[in-house]
Each structure stands twice: as structure tokens, then as C-alpha cells.
Design a protein around this motif. Sequence first.
Motif, PDB file in Angstrom:
ATOM      1  N   HIS A 187       0.318 -13.041 -11.377  1.00 35.90           N
ATOM      2  CA  HIS A 187      -0.830 -12.143 -11.932  1.00 35.90           C
ATOM      3  C   HIS A 187      -0.078 -10.989 -12.797  1.00 35.90           C
ATOM      4  O   HIS A 187      -0.691 -10.272 -13.387  1.00 35.90           O
ATOM      5  CB  HIS A 187      -1.339 -11.328 -10.922  1.00 35.90           C
ATOM      6  N   LYS A 188       1.023 -11.231 -13.183  1.00 36.83           N
ATOM      7  CA  LYS A 188       1.771 -10.352 -14.114  1.00 36.83           C
ATOM      8  C   LYS A 188       1.519  -8.698 -13.813  1.00 36.83           C
ATOM      9  O   LYS A 188       1.660  -7.923 -14.893  1.00 36.83           O
ATOM     10  CB  LYS A 188       1.353 -10.763 -15.662  1.00 36.83           C
ATOM     11  N   GLY A 189       1.446  -8.341 -12.570  1.00 39.26           N
ATOM     12  CA  GLY A 189       1.318  -7.107 -12.272  1.00 39.26           C
ATOM     13  C   GLY A 189      -0.245  -6.597 -12.313  1.00 39.26           C
ATOM     14  O   GLY A 189      -0.547  -5.187 -12.242  1.00 39.26           O
ATOM     15  N   TYR A 190      -1.147  -7.325 -12.953  1.00 42.82           N
ATOM     16  CA  TYR A 190      -2.606  -6.737 -12.984  1.00 42.82           C
ATOM     17  C   TYR A 190      -3.234  -6.704 -11.698  1.00 42.82           C
ATOM     18  O   TYR A 190      -2.711  -7.298 -10.583  1.00 42.82           O
ATOM     19  CB  TYR A 190      -3.258  -7.625 -14.179  1.00 42.82           C
ATOM     20  N   CYS A 191      -4.404  -6.047 -11.648  1.00 43.38           N
ATOM     21  CA  CYS A 191      -5.018  -5.804 -10.275  1.00 43.38           C
ATOM     22  C   CYS A 191      -5.705  -6.751  -9.989  1.00 43.38           C
ATOM     23  O   CYS A 191      -7.066  -6.600  -9.825  1.00 43.38           O
ATOM     24  CB  CYS A 191      -5.772  -4.416 -10.559  1.00 43.38           C
ATOM     25  N   THR A 192      -5.369  -7.876  -9.504  1.00 43.28           N
ATOM     26  CA  THR A 192      -5.957  -9.012  -9.084  1.00 43.28           C
ATOM     27  C   THR A 192      -6.322  -8.970  -7.618  1.00 43.28           C
ATOM     28  O   THR A 192      -5.643  -8.182  -6.754  1.00 43.28           O
ATOM     29  CB  THR A 192      -5.488 -10.468  -9.144  1.00 43.28           C
ATOM     30  N   ARG A 193      -7.196  -9.517  -6.911  1.00 44.64           N
ATOM     31  CA  ARG A 193      -7.305  -9.617  -5.340  1.00 44.64           C
ATOM     32  C   ARG A 193      -6.127 -10.089  -4.671  1.00 44.64           C
ATOM     33  O   ARG A 193      -5.665  -9.265  -3.799  1.00 44.64           O
ATOM     34  CB  ARG A 193      -8.770 -10.547  -4.978  1.00 44.64           C
ATOM     35  N   GLU A 194      -5.582 -11.023  -5.122  1.00 43.82           N
ATOM     36  CA  GLU A 194      -4.222 -11.494  -4.565  1.00 43.82           C
ATOM     37  C   GLU A 194      -3.367 -10.139  -4.531  1.00 43.82           C
ATOM     38  O   GLU A 194      -2.337  -9.970  -3.648  1.00 43.82           O
ATOM     39  CB  GLU A 194      -3.768 -12.648  -5.200  1.00 43.82           C
ATOM     40  N   HIS A 195      -2.978  -9.763  -5.855  1.00 43.59           N
ATOM     41  CA  HIS A 195      -2.085  -8.548  -5.955  1.00 43.59           C
ATOM     42  C   HIS A 195      -2.383  -7.562  -4.921  1.00 43.59           C
ATOM     43  O   HIS A 195      -1.437  -6.953  -4.236  1.00 43.59           O
ATOM     44  CB  HIS A 195      -2.021  -8.246  -7.489  1.00 43.59           C
ATOM     45  N   GLN A 196      -3.510  -7.177  -4.898  1.00 47.51           N
ATOM     46  CA  GLN A 196      -3.888  -6.016  -4.172  1.00 47.51           C
ATOM     47  C   GLN A 196      -3.567  -6.326  -2.531  1.00 47.51           C
ATOM     48  O   GLN A 196      -3.279  -5.616  -1.909  1.00 47.51           O
ATOM     49  CB  GLN A 196      -5.568  -5.804  -4.121  1.00 47.51           C
ATOM     50  N   GLU A 197      -3.818  -7.702  -2.088  1.00 46.12           N
ATOM     51  CA  GLU A 197      -3.728  -7.906  -0.616  1.00 46.12           C
ATOM     52  C   GLU A 197      -2.140  -7.823  -0.454  1.00 46.12           C
ATOM     53  O   GLU A 197      -1.731  -7.402   0.432  1.00 46.12           O
ATOM     54  CB  GLU A 197      -4.133  -9.412  -0.408  1.00 46.12           C
ATOM     55  N   ARG A 198      -1.352  -8.179  -1.435  1.00 45.63           N
ATOM     56  CA  ARG A 198      -0.015  -8.013  -1.221  1.00 45.63           C
ATOM     57  C   ARG A 198       0.660  -6.809  -1.239  1.00 45.63           C
ATOM     58  O   ARG A 198       1.390  -6.287  -0.602  1.00 45.63           O
ATOM     59  CB  ARG A 198       0.786  -8.928  -2.107  1.00 45.63           C
ATOM     60  N   LEU A 199      -0.295  -5.802  -2.178  1.00 49.60           N
ATOM     61  CA  LEU A 199       0.170  -4.606  -2.425  1.00 49.60           C
ATOM     62  C   LEU A 199       0.065  -3.816  -0.808  1.00 49.60           C
ATOM     63  O   LEU A 199       0.586  -3.021  -0.533  1.00 49.60           O
ATOM     64  CB  LEU A 199      -0.317  -3.879  -3.500  1.00 49.60           C
ATOM     65  N   ASP A 200      -1.228  -4.131  -0.525  1.00 50.73           N
ATOM     66  CA  ASP A 200      -1.754  -3.332   0.803  1.00 50.73           C
ATOM     67  C   ASP A 200      -0.742  -3.955   2.258  1.00 50.73           C
ATOM     68  O   ASP A 200      -0.423  -2.909   2.886  1.00 50.73           O
ATOM     69  CB  ASP A 200      -3.314  -3.722   1.166  1.00 50.73           C
ATOM     70  N   ARG A 201      -0.240  -5.062   2.076  1.00 48.99           N
ATOM     71  CA  ARG A 201       0.603  -5.784   3.199  1.00 48.99           C
ATOM     72  C   ARG A 201       2.196  -5.187   2.896  1.00 48.99           C
ATOM     73  O   ARG A 201       2.371  -4.617   4.053  1.00 48.99           O
ATOM     74  CB  ARG A 201       0.648  -7.268   2.988  1.00 48.99           C
ATOM     75  N   HIS A 202       2.618  -4.851   1.994  1.00 47.80           N
ATOM     76  CA  HIS A 202       3.969  -4.521   1.738  1.00 47.80           C
ATOM     77  C   HIS A 202       3.878  -3.109   1.331  1.00 47.80           C
ATOM     78  O   HIS A 202       5.188  -2.788   1.417  1.00 47.80           O
ATOM     79  CB  HIS A 202       4.726  -5.622   0.695  1.00 47.80           C
ATOM     80  N   GLY A 203       3.049  -2.428   0.599  1.00 54.88           N
ATOM     81  CA  GLY A 203       3.462  -1.166  -0.183  1.00 54.88           C
ATOM     82  C   GLY A 203       3.660  -1.217  -1.287  1.00 54.88           C
ATOM     83  O   GLY A 203       4.177  -2.483  -1.602  1.00 54.88           O
ATOM     84  N   PRO A 204       3.956  -0.305  -2.247  1.00 54.77           N
ATOM     85  CA  PRO A 204       4.319  -0.433  -3.488  1.00 54.77           C
ATOM     86  C   PRO A 204       5.757  -0.614  -3.507  1.00 54.77           C
ATOM     87  O   PRO A 204       6.610   0.035  -2.732  1.00 54.77           O
ATOM     88  CB  PRO A 204       3.694   0.938  -4.126  1.00 54.77           C
TER      89      PRO A 204
END
Length: 229
Positions: A187-204
Motif C-alpha cells: 500500500h506504500k504507506g497510504y491509508c488503505t483498509r489493510e494498512h489501517q488494520e495493521r496500524l491498529d494492531r501493531h501501533g505506529p
Amino acid sequence: MPDGAQRSRPRFVIRRSSGLYGYERALQRAGFPLVAGADEAGRGACAGPLVAGAAILSDRASRQIEGLRDSKLLSAAQRERCYDEVVAKAVSWSVVVLPAGECDRLGMHVANVQALRRALHRLSVHPDYVLTDGFGVDGLGVPGLAVWKGDRVAACVAAASVLAKVTRDRIMADLHERWPEYDFATHKGYCTREHQERLDRHGPCPEHRRRFDNVVRAMRGPGDVRAVG
């Protein structure tokens, strides 16, 4: 308004039939032989750097970039091919990378303008006129014009967009190797659903931009084990 833009604004008409090199040809006829284009990649991403490219293309037909378009309209393979051609055929080109931390410190609009300005200043050949995609850039010492969707209508801006996009995609692939849990390569760092799920799971991680609301929310969550650093 860019320096000298009002005083030296040329009068020219761009016809739809003029093609991607129409802006450059019209400006050359108006007395501006070296036209630079600038564009960025990554402004809307919540992770990774902001990258700006700048390019001055040759007016020789033999050095035109075949298949050149807005980088977003090209496949990854087409972008890589155009990138190699721009590097080989441009009169001058440059790329500037602003890390995520600097984007946070400056704010995205200021970071965007600064990145474009730095890329243009790094050109080895001084342009006579500057075209930028969307945002006007001052402090260049030459007239310029901000063109709506400039990467789709001006060859030099399209070339700059390819330089910026390919450079940033390569950086994001490298960041994926360091932090594979975020899948930056996809996703190259853009705010996709998959990125958000991983961001919520692991933190930034340190590559996430703290000015983005979705990153701030993730920092407050239970998975924020990487929020510092």
C-alpha cells in the motif's frame, strides 16, 4: 504567486491537440527555452517520506520520453521504464526526500512546497520557467505557473511525477523489509483498509506521520508499542 510570474507572464494558448509537450513548446515560443516541471509523491500517505521530483526535458524529438504520462496512470513496469528514460534523456533532473519526521515538523502543505522548491533548486541547469502540479512555488527567481493536474498535461511535470513516484515506491519497499508487519510494499504507506488494520494492531512505527488523525488514534490504542522513537 511565484517570483516574477505576474511581471513576466507569457501569453500563449494550449490546444488539446498540442499533446503532452504542448506547454513546453508554447513557453519556448514565448521566450522560455528551458521549462522545468515539478511534482511530488506521498503527500496523502500516513507513513513514509514525501518525495519531490523536478525535470527539464529536451525539445529534441529523439529525446522525448515514449509513453510518458502521469505516473498514477502507468503500471509499475511502465513507470520504471519511463524513469530510466527520464534519467537518460532529461536535460536535468533531481529528486528530494523529506522524511516522515520532517513532514510532521513542517506540516504537509509547507513540506510539500519546500520539497518542490528544493527539487527545483537542485537542478544542475537553471530553468527559465517552472510548471508545478497544483501548488505555486515562490522563491525560485523565475516565473512559474501552478497547473491543475499538471502531470497529465505537461511532459516535464509528468516526468517529475515519475521520478518522485518510482523513488518513493523503492523507499517503501525497503521500509517493508524493516517493518514487514505493515506491508508497506503493497500500500506504500497510504491509508488503505489493510494498512489501517495493521496500524491498529501493531501501533505506529517511526515511519508513521504523527500529524495524521488515524495515526494518533492508533498511538492511543493498546497496541502502541512503537509510538516512541
